[in-house]
Each structure stands twice: as structure tokens, then as C-alpha cells.
Design a protein around this motif. Structure first.
Motif, mmCIF file in Angstrom:
data_model
loop_
_atom_site.group_PDB
_atom_site.id
_atom_site.type_symbol
_atom_site.label_atom_id
_atom_site.label_comp_id
_atom_site.label_asym_id
_atom_site.label_seq_id
_atom_site.Cartn_x
_atom_site.Cartn_y
_atom_site.Cartn_z
ATOM 1 N N UNK A 281 1.679 -2.166 12.646
ATOM 2 C CA UNK A 281 1.608 -3.540 12.149
ATOM 3 C C UNK A 281 0.763 -3.559 10.878
ATOM 4 N N UNK B 172 -1.549 10.252 10.415
ATOM 5 C CA UNK B 172 -2.974 9.951 10.288
ATOM 6 C C UNK B 172 -3.514 10.072 8.861
ATOM 7 N N UNK B 173 -2.599 10.149 7.892
ATOM 8 C CA UNK B 173 -3.002 10.116 6.490
ATOM 9 C C UNK B 173 -2.519 8.798 5.887
ATOM 10 N N UNK B 174 -3.435 8.098 5.253
ATOM 11 C CA UNK B 174 -3.114 6.813 4.628
ATOM 12 C C UNK B 174 -3.365 6.911 3.124
ATOM 13 N N UNK C 3 -3.373 4.427 -0.380
ATOM 14 C CA UNK C 3 -3.217 3.150 -1.075
ATOM 15 C C UNK C 3 -3.350 3.476 -2.560
ATOM 16 N N UNK C 4 -2.252 3.369 -3.290
ATOM 17 C CA UNK C 4 -2.233 3.830 -4.679
ATOM 18 C C UNK C 4 -1.599 2.772 -5.565
ATOM 19 N N UNK D 32 -7.472 17.309 0.615
ATOM 20 C CA UNK D 32 -8.053 17.549 1.937
ATOM 21 C C UNK D 32 -7.837 19.011 2.308
ATOM 22 N N UNK E 224 -13.795 11.679 5.013
ATOM 23 C CA UNK E 224 -12.334 11.782 5.036
ATOM 24 C C UNK E 224 -11.695 10.680 4.179
ATOM 25 N N UNK F 265 -11.345 9.154 0.465
ATOM 26 C CA UNK F 265 -11.559 9.445 -0.951
ATOM 27 C C UNK F 265 -11.124 8.253 -1.790
ATOM 28 N N UNK G 31 -10.543 7.195 -5.701
ATOM 29 C CA UNK G 31 -10.439 7.660 -7.081
ATOM 30 C C UNK G 31 -10.213 6.469 -8.004
ATOM 31 N N UNK H 122 -11.751 2.406 8.664
ATOM 32 C CA UNK H 122 -10.610 2.907 9.436
ATOM 33 C C UNK H 122 -11.143 3.758 10.591
ATOM 34 N N UNK I 101 -11.144 9.352 12.658
ATOM 35 C CA UNK I 101 -10.373 10.573 12.426
ATOM 36 C C UNK I 101 -9.318 10.413 11.333
ATOM 37 N N UNK I 102 -9.344 9.286 10.635
ATOM 38 C CA UNK I 102 -8.286 8.987 9.672
ATOM 39 C C UNK I 102 -8.610 9.535 8.285
ATOM 40 N N UNK I 103 -7.596 10.089 7.624
ATOM 41 C CA UNK I 103 -7.743 10.532 6.246
ATOM 42 C C UNK I 103 -7.145 9.458 5.324
ATOM 43 N N UNK I 104 -7.893 9.143 4.261
ATOM 44 C CA UNK I 104 -7.442 8.068 3.369
ATOM 45 C C UNK I 104 -7.665 8.481 1.916
ATOM 46 N N UNK I 105 -6.665 8.215 1.078
ATOM 47 C CA UNK I 105 -6.874 8.285 -0.370
ATOM 48 C C UNK I 105 -6.571 6.915 -0.959
ATOM 49 N N UNK I 106 -7.523 6.427 -1.751
ATOM 50 C CA UNK I 106 -7.349 5.162 -2.452
ATOM 51 C C UNK I 106 -7.386 5.485 -3.946
ATOM 52 N N UNK I 107 -6.366 5.052 -4.674
ATOM 53 C CA UNK I 107 -6.239 5.441 -6.078
ATOM 54 C C UNK I 107 -6.000 4.224 -6.966
ATOM 55 N N UNK J 144 -9.554 -2.508 2.933
ATOM 56 C CA UNK J 144 -8.540 -1.715 3.627
ATOM 57 C C UNK J 144 -9.112 -1.426 5.005
ATOM 58 N N UNK K 130 -8.341 -0.784 9.317
ATOM 59 C CA UNK K 130 -7.362 -0.454 10.354
ATOM 60 C C UNK K 130 -8.032 -0.321 11.700
ATOM 61 N N UNK L 215 -3.016 -2.465 10.436
ATOM 62 C CA UNK L 215 -3.572 -2.143 9.118
ATOM 63 C C UNK L 215 -3.588 -3.407 8.267
#
Lengths: 356, 356
Positions: free
Chosen positions: A317, A333-335, A337-338, A353, B299, B301, B303, B312, B315-321, B328, B330, B335
Motif C-alpha cells: 500500500x 527490501x530495497x526502496x 526514491x529518485x 550497498x 542502510x 543513503x 544523495x 523505515x 532491515x530496509x535498504x533505501x536510496x533517496x536521490x 518517506x 514505511x 509506504x
């Protein structure tokens, strides 16, 4: 639809990890094995089914990474196990095509190869198959290296371009003047405006003996690697391929052969096509809501948001509020936001990573 | 630190679902039972441990929703089971406080109540406990309704304000002129500049007999509901409470009593405080990186991104660009990506999904 003749082979190229689609496409589950468009079938499965309308299974080959053999067999159980050509690592399209060409030529020196990418979107399958058969007839009769181009509908910078020798040529198949890899925006616009250029689909048709002659002429090192003490089609094939791949360069067929050969043609494809190579191409291809947003589920709500892409697991959701031009993508489990202006950075994200 | 005397009781208010923190706080797991600040303990656990330094467990009561009884017992096993006052549904702070006041007064007419929220951030626990003890001493001696205020550090629009009768009063406890709920930005600035206002922490101290007299005067309907054929402290308490809650209005203690009573005081708290009521307050409270971003894990990042909040699962990996001013968040497969300018809309988001 008629079946192809007994000397025709289809090679599906399924290397690459689609890292411009991270995290939805990633090393463990590359784009070609994914159903990014939510059609119910992966790209490679669709590609296989489409081409199996005119090729028997035993003359369809898939070239892919060793680590994807199980996945390929699972998704395409009809394919004979020996028809999966396993690359120890990616060495780009010239190497991939050479592997298939030398192997098939070893069994059938009269062979003609159709080479297609595994991860493209095609609409109008009938037009696609008719174009391919027309192309194969052309090559069968007069040889040469035939590519398939698509008439551009925008000044896309993410595609390669093929310049026709004579744009006023009313024939469907014409000689090629130049190949150009992804152009900058100004160049893309000039190409688009000139009407002399077609998008390069990465579909190729030629006789094995013709492409081998071209390798010998333009990429002699590669030719020597495959041609010296060749163990293809023997029990030692795997060891031979490991040795060859360990020594050859990473080079595309476009750069290695197509840009240099004097014997190149292009067929103007009449089907709908996208390489779905980027989120941008994905957005262009998909149905959008009134605000230009692309989603795939009624569990995703976008409020006061425009031109966004949301691509998450089916059971997720999501609420997006008050943002424009974002790519929001999640898998395993990878998010991510770009902002869409930074899309060209996505291909580097997987490396961010260290083996989690 | 001295223990409080035998007539002193502490009421921890733990109703509410913290929907301004959706999805991290939600109906199934409200903010007070969550560890939003990543301290290792939930808000209510921290609140309990802090106050247990001066109150014995049998004189600490927690008022919460029926559905959170198990969660409360799990997080605070030291608390006697009978000290959880279960509300069939939320009816705001006036009703919650009346429940505790009439119940405790039924057992001990000499009782003095300290009422504290369960989900606030407090720093400098010693100053906090000293302030509370000073406040309880004051009320014990001269009665009245005592609130605790905090000297504002900004023109915050998300807090209630308490106006002191005489701002030059050097005493720590002064009479109150007005209560104001969340002001608009212009008013908040005027309050802040005037130095006559304190933030309302929602901490209250009074004798049960005094607050009951106030209910009788200003909220006679509510008084009648609790006072007529009262079954508190009997085996019929639950049925009685269901009946009462079914008939009473949703009204805060501030609106129902504090704004009307002529006998209100405020103590200037010397401790650090935040209601952590919004992502904005959360951002103000947390440590930020050089670009103003708040995260809680390596976990995550960010940028070329500024003033974002990323919250979040661990255990969640996140990239924000390439984005600014996003929240953000979750939890439990929900989310949210929300521009901070739209934060006031978050409280409606939980309703957007019908019972998934």
C-alpha cells in the motif's frame, strides 16, 4: 504464419542485469526475467512465445549468464537444455553473438541467424514476425548484415540511431550510412528532424558465414579466439568458453562490426517497439492517469502529484502526496526514491550497498 | 529522589492513535507503543520508567483503548492488571481524566492526581521529576488546577499555548490568563514575541475532589454520567464505562475545563520537551546530517537531497536521490512519500485504505 526454413536459427540475447531499473531489476533478478510491465509474463517468456510462432524450439538459442541457467529453464521449460549458451560473465553483444555464430556455424555452415534482445516491448506481433521473415528472405537471397530500425516518434537520447543512405528510398530495406550510439539532446533532435534516422532495435539478421567473415575482418582478435583449436559443440565447450571469455574485450556488435562494415542494411520495422531500458521509456510506454502518473495497482494512491512512477510489490500500500517527477520503486527490501532528472544515476545504485 | 506521598496517583494517558505519524503510527500500533525515535524503548515504556522513580506501581494508572490492553501489559508487566483503565473508544481527554478521577476518588477522597501524556519526549528527567514534585506540593497545599508549561523556543503552530497572568512574575508557578489551542502562524509569532505564553505540555496536577468540583460546574452532563449510580471499583465497572462512554461527548480537558475555570495555574517546566506530535516536531528533535536530513540507519543513503525524513523498518535498504523536503515512511507494508508542505494531510491517510 509460415515456419522458417531448416537453416534458420533464432538467438535470444539475455545477458545484462538491467541496472537502470534498479531496484526492480537487479543482479539476482534481471529485467529480462521480470514482469516489470505487469503483463503476467516475464520479458523473456514473452519474447520466446512470440518467436516460437515461426521457429521450432530446437532452433531457438538463449545466450545468458551461467547464473541464470536455472531461471531460464524454469521460465522456458520447452527449450532443449543444450540450447542455453552460458556466458561465464558479460562481455557485451559482439562476444555473445560470436559465441552463437561460431557454434551454430560449426553444426550448419549454411545457417542464417536472427538475433533478438530478450527484454524489449513489442506490440503488433504479426507485423513483427512478417518483418523478420521479410528480413530473413532478404538475407537468404543476397547476404549482408541486416538490422531492424524503427521510425522515431521523439528525439530520444537513450536509443542508438541508424542513418539510412537514402531516406527517400521507398523500399522497406535500405543501405545504411552510419550507426550512432546514444546522442546528446541536440543531436537527437537533429536526427529526429532530419527523418534520415531510425532507432536501432538491436535486432540483427545474417548468415553465420557472413558475420564470421566480418569478425575476421574487423575483430580479428575475437575471431582468432573462437577459431583457434575450437571446442564448441564438444564436451569441452564450457572450458573453451571460459578461456575465450577470459581473454576477450567488452565491446558491442555496433561498435565492433556494424559501424565498420560496408555491407549493412536496415529494415524499417512496422511494429510497435520500446527497449524499456529506462524508467523514462517505461513511463512513455505505460498508461498514465490524468496527472501523468504511472502505477499498477489500486493500492497505490497519488494525491496532488504529477508525472510520477510508482512500482512496488503487488501487496504494498502506498500514498504519495504533493510531489512531482519522482520514481518510487521497491523490490526485495530495497526502496528507491529518485527524482526523474537524476535517472541516469540509477545504474550506479546497486553498487552502493556492499553485498547485504 | 523522594517518593510521592500515599495520596498521590499518576495517570498516564495512552489513548489516541497518532495518525499524524501514519504509517509508522497506526491504529494497530499507535505511536505511544512505538519506538519512533529509535531509542530502544517505546514512548510509554520510557514514560513509565521515568515516573516509576517517584511513584510505586500500584499508584500508577494507564488509560488506554480496550484493544491495547495486551500491548500495555506486554510492555509494562510491572503494572498491576487492574491499573489499566480500558476505554471502549476514544472520547478525548476530558472523558479520560474524568474516568480516572471518579474512580480514584471513589477509593481515596484525599487523592491528588498527576496526569501525564504517554507519548512525549522528555529530556533532563531529574528536572522533570523535581518540577512535578514541586507542582504536587503546591497543589497539596493550596488546591487549584495546575498545568505545566514550557518556555517556547519558536513560533510553533502545532502546540497549544498558555498565557500567564503576569509574565514578570519571578515565581515558578503563576496564575493563568488564557488557554489557546493551536494558533495560526501570525498568532503563534505574536505569542512567541510577547513572552507571555508557554507551550501547553498536557501535564496536569490537581486533587480529585477539585477536578470533580470543576466537572460539576463546567461539564455537568459528564459529571452526572459518572456520578449517577456509579459502578466504578465494582465488578460492573466495564459495563458502566461502556454505558458512560456511549453517552458522552468528545471534548478535551482544555476546552471543557481549563479555558473556563478561574482557578488555574501554570508551572514553568525546566526540562526539555517535545510532543513529537508531527513529523515536523520529529525533524526538529532529531539529529540531522549536513543537509538537514534525518535518518536512523546506515542502510539509508541520501544523495543530493535536503531536509528529508526517512523512517523505515530497520532491515530496509533505501536510496533517496535528488529530492528535498520529503517524508518517506514505511511500516507494515504501508509506504508514504509526502512533501513536508502537506504534512497536515497525513492524519487522513489511514482512512484512505478500507480495512486491508
Amino acid at each position: 504464419m509460415d515456419q522458417v526454413n531448416q537453416n534458420s536459427y533464432c538467438i535470444i540475447m539475455a545477458g545484462g542485469i538491467g541496472n537502470r531499473f534498479w531496484p526492480v531489476s537487479n543482479r539476482r533478478n534481471p529485467k529480462q526475467f521480470s514482469d516489470i510491465l505487469h503483463t503476467g509474463k516475464s520479458f523473456i517468456r514473452q519474447t520466446y512465445e512470440r518467436i516460437a510462432a515461426i521457429f521450432p524450439a530446437d532452433r531457438i538459442y538463449i545466450v545468458t549468464g551461467e547464473e541464470y541457467e536455472a531461471c531460464t529453464r524454469e521460465q522456458i521449460p520447452e527449450l532443449p537444455a543444450d540450447n542455453i549458451l552460458k556466458e561465464p560473465y558479460g562481455r557485451n553483444t559482439a562476444t555473445c553473438i560470436a559465441y552463437a555464430a561460431y557454434k551454430i556455424n560449426g553444426n550448419n555452415p549454411e545457417a542464417l541467424m536472427l538475433i533478438i534482445p530478450s527484454d524489449h516491448f513489442i506490440s503488433n506481433d504479426l507485423a513483427y514476425l512478417q518483418d523478420l521473415q521479410e528480413g530473413m528472405e532478404f538475407v537468404k537471397k543476397q547476404g549482408g548484415l541486416l538490422t531492424v530500425g524503427i521510425t522515431p516518434t521523439r528525439a530520444e537520447t537513450e536509443y542508438g540511431y541508424i542513418q539510412m543512405k537514402n531516406r527517400n528510398n521507398s523500399q522497406k530495406i535500405t543501405a545504411v550510412k552510419t550507426f550512432t550510439e546514444k546522442p546528446n539532446p541536440e543531436l537527437a533532435k537533429a536526427f529526429y528532424d532530419s527523418k534520415e534516422f531510425l532507432w536501432n532495435t538491436g535486432i540483427f539478421i545474417w548468415k553465420t558465414r557472413d558475420i564470421i567473415r566480418e569478425f575476421k575482418t574487423h575483430m580479428f582478435d575475437l575471431h582468432a579466439l573462437f577459431n583457434t583449436d575450437c571446442k564448441l559443440n564438444t564436451p569441452d565447450e564450457t572450458a573453451f568458453i571460459h578461456n575465450v571469455y577470459g581473454q576477450c574485450h567488452n565491446i558491442s556488435i555496433d561498435v565492433g562490426i556494424m559501424e565498420k562494415s560496408q555491407n549493412v542494411y536496415v529494415l524499417k520495422g512496422q511494429f510497435g517497439w520500446s527497449d524499456v531500458g529506462t524508467w523514462h521509456a517505461f513511463h512513455a510506454l505505460c498508461e498514465k492517469d490524468g496527472e501523468g502518473n504511472v502505477t499498477h495497482s489500486d493500492k497505490i494512491l497519488l494525491n496532488e502529484s504529477r508525472n510520477c512512477i510508482v512500482h512496488v510489490p503487488e501487496d504494498k500500500y502506498v500514498i504519495v502526496q504533493g510531489v512531482d517527477d519522482l520514481i518510487i520503486a521497491e523490490k526485495d527490501n530495497y526502496l528507491m526514491v529518485c527524482h526523474r532528472k537524476d535517472e541516469n544515476k540509477i545504474k550506479h545504485f546497486e553498487k552502493s550497498f556492499r553485498k547485504p
